[in-house]
Design a protein around this motif. Structure first.
Motif, mmCIF file in Angstrom:
data_model
loop_
_atom_site.group_PDB
_atom_site.id
_atom_site.type_symbol
_atom_site.label_atom_id
_atom_site.label_comp_id
_atom_site.label_asym_id
_atom_site.label_seq_id
_atom_site.Cartn_x
_atom_site.Cartn_y
_atom_site.Cartn_z
ATOM 1 N N ARG A 109 91.134 -65.425 -12.301
ATOM 2 C CA ARG A 109 90.967 -66.297 -11.137
ATOM 3 C C ARG A 109 91.877 -67.514 -11.234
ATOM 4 N N GLY A 160 84.272 -67.264 -11.301
ATOM 5 C CA GLY A 160 83.959 -65.897 -10.905
ATOM 6 C C GLY A 160 82.492 -65.677 -10.590
ATOM 7 N N ASN A 216 82.525 -65.131 -5.106
ATOM 8 C CA ASN A 216 83.807 -64.708 -4.545
ATOM 9 C C ASN A 216 84.103 -65.409 -3.225
#
Length: 74
Positions: free
Chosen positions: A6, A63, A66
């Motif tokens: 991410r 994470g 989303n």
């Protein structure tokens, strides 16, 4: 998505180099590279700096979510 994936995705979306982000965090480029590769865990203090800088929630960076939410102002 794992946090290391991410942070790389977010950095690339902002067209920044690893060196620029490392400078923001006051660390070496190699250390930041290790964060993105998953070799080294990123400290929570640095996650907070990135969240504020990118104006994205910590949940999204880690994470846990989303959904991109802005960093809470207060």
């Amino acid at each position: 998505m794992k946090y290391n994936e991410r942070i790389r995705e977010i950095r690339e979306d902002h067209a920044l180099t690893q060196q620029k982000v490392a400078d923001l965090l006051h660390i070496g480029q190699r250390t930041y590279s290790d964060y993105e590769s998953g070799k080294t865990r990123i400290p929570i203090d640095n996650i907070m700096i990135l969240a504020k800088f990118y104006d994205i929630s910590i949940d999204y960076i880690t994470g846990a979510s989303n959904i991109q939410q802005p960093y809470p102002k207060e």
